[in-house]
Write a protein that holds these residues in place. Structure first.
Motif, PDB file in Angstrom:
ATOM      1  N   ALA A  81      31.965  20.937  52.841  1.00 44.30           N
ATOM      2  CA  ALA A  81      31.997  21.904  51.742  1.00 44.30           C
ATOM      3  C   ALA A  81      32.810  23.139  52.109  1.00 44.30           C
ATOM      4  CB  ALA A  81      30.564  22.306  51.374  1.00 44.30           C
ATOM      5  N   LEU A  82      32.628  23.649  53.324  1.00 46.83           N
ATOM      6  CA  LEU A  82      33.347  24.861  53.723  1.00 46.83           C
ATOM      7  C   LEU A  82      34.827  24.588  53.976  1.00 46.83           C
ATOM      8  CD1 LEU A  82      30.763  26.625  56.052  1.00 46.83           C
ATOM      9  CD2 LEU A  82      31.273  27.101  53.659  1.00 46.83           C
ATOM     10  N   MET A  83      35.140  23.443  54.557  1.00 47.19           N
ATOM     11  CA  MET A  83      36.537  23.071  54.770  1.00 47.19           C
ATOM     12  C   MET A  83      37.267  22.962  53.437  1.00 47.19           C
ATOM     13  SD  MET A  83      38.015  19.737  56.793  1.00 47.19           S
ATOM     14  CE  MET A  83      37.125  18.628  55.702  1.00 47.19           C
ATOM     15  N   ASP A  84      36.587  22.434  52.449  1.00 50.74           N
ATOM     16  CA  ASP A  84      37.189  22.262  51.128  1.00 50.74           C
ATOM     17  C   ASP A  84      37.547  23.604  50.483  1.00 50.74           C
ATOM     18  OD1 ASP A  84      37.992  20.424  49.102  1.00 50.74           O
ATOM     19  OD2 ASP A  84      36.248  21.007  47.923  1.00 50.74           O
ATOM     20  N   VAL A  85      36.767  24.640  50.805  1.00 49.05           N
ATOM     21  CA  VAL A  85      37.020  25.966  50.248  1.00 49.05           C
ATOM     22  C   VAL A  85      38.053  26.737  51.058  1.00 49.05           C
ATOM     23  CG1 VAL A  85      35.885  28.129  49.543  1.00 49.05           C
ATOM     24  CG2 VAL A  85      34.674  25.991  49.335  1.00 49.05           C
ATOM     25  N   GLY A  86      38.349  26.297  52.292  1.00 50.58           N
ATOM     26  CA  GLY A  86      39.395  26.957  53.068  1.00 50.58           C
ATOM     27  C   GLY A  86      39.023  27.388  54.467  1.00 50.58           C
ATOM     28  N   PHE A  87      37.758  27.181  54.875  1.00 46.60           N
ATOM     29  CA  PHE A  87      37.359  27.542  56.230  1.00 46.60           C
ATOM     30  C   PHE A  87      37.953  26.572  57.249  1.00 46.60           C
ATOM     31  CE2 PHE A  87      34.173  29.812  53.856  1.00 46.60           C
ATOM     32  CZ  PHE A  87      33.811  30.883  54.652  1.00 46.60           C
ATOM     33  N   THR A  88      38.186  27.068  58.439  1.00 47.46           N
ATOM     34  CA  THR A  88      38.593  26.230  59.559  1.00 47.46           C
ATOM     35  C   THR A  88      37.347  25.791  60.316  1.00 47.46           C
ATOM     36  OG1 THR A  88      40.723  27.354  59.799  1.00 47.46           O
ATOM     37  CG2 THR A  88      39.887  26.177  61.730  1.00 47.46           C
ATOM     38  N   ILE A  89      37.293  24.514  60.670  1.00 47.18           N
ATOM     39  CA  ILE A  89      36.163  23.973  61.416  1.00 47.18           C
ATOM     40  C   ILE A  89      36.618  23.710  62.844  1.00 47.18           C
ATOM     41  CG2 ILE A  89      34.375  22.214  61.499  1.00 47.18           C
ATOM     42  CD1 ILE A  89      34.411  23.929  58.914  1.00 47.18           C
ATOM     43  N   ALA A  90      36.044  24.441  63.784  1.00 48.43           N
ATOM     44  CA  ALA A  90      36.407  24.278  65.192  1.00 48.43           C
ATOM     45  C   ALA A  90      35.815  22.997  65.759  1.00 48.43           C
ATOM     46  CB  ALA A  90      35.908  25.481  65.989  1.00 48.43           C
TER      47      ALA A  90
END
Length: 201
Positions: A137-146
């Motif tokens: 969900a967060l990646m889809d909104v634009g966050f980077t996942i480490a």
């Protein structure tokens, strides 16, 4: 550098939160690495259900969103209930979804150059599923996942003691939490030095 930690326990303060106890491991390590952290217990605030960034009078989300936008790191900490993330965590994701149209001065989503991490607790399994749901969900909104940006703890199959009442494999959760903190901080610093590009004119 700043980090916002959202504890999505269903318990209001001052009730003891197992999720917060494990999240504190990540917080302590981020602070040791020089990151200023802010912990908010979501259940203590009137976050109205919805998908917009501001739902009017009485909505506590805009103030929390201001903290989120001022931070380079977001940690979402949640217990598992019925095999999935808490209702408070889902509510947070739905409100973050309201940022879809928001852009910075370079035309980038306002969540670009922000890194997300995760803490999950529960008496039974389901933690990896919860991490996958929130990360997607967060990646889809634009966050980077480490890489390796999460830690979790559960007491194995079937009901049992909670995190604070058990010593079952807690050392793994603590060491993994410290590693997750180091990884999200490293990626956030890398993005400060080399930001995501804006839209080409």
């Amino acid at each position: 550098m700043k980090a916002l930690v959202l504890n999505c326990t269903l318990k209001k303060s001052p009730e003891v939160s197992n999720t917060e106890a494990l999240a504190q491991v990540v917080i302590d390590e981020m602070e040791r690495l020089g990151v200023e952290t802010n912990l908010i217990r979501v259940a203590d605030h009137n976050i109205i259900t919805g998908i917009k960034s501001d739902l009017g009078d009485g909505d506590a989300w805009p103030a929390i969103l201001k903290e989120l936008l001022a931070s380079e790191i977001l940690i979402i900490a949640t217990p598992t209930w019925v095999g999935t993330l808490s209702s408070e965590a889902l509510k947070v994701l739905q409100r973050i979804n309201g940022l879809y149209p928001a852009r910075d001065e370079q035309g980038r989503p306002v969540t670009f150059n922000k890194v997300a991490g995760f803490v999950v607790t529960g008496e039974e399994d389901g933690a990896r599923h919860v991490v996958s749901e929130i990360a997607g969900a967060l990646m889809d909104v634009g966050f980077t996942i480490a890489p390796q940006s999460y830690t979790y703890w559960n007491n194995g199959p079937g009901p049992g003691d909670s995190y604070l009442k058990s010593d079952y494999r807690k050392e793994w959760s603590i060491q993994t939490g410290r590693a997750a903190a180091a990884n999200v901080v490293a990626v956030a610093r890398a993005l400060q030095n080399t930001p995501m590009p804006g839209n080409a004119e």
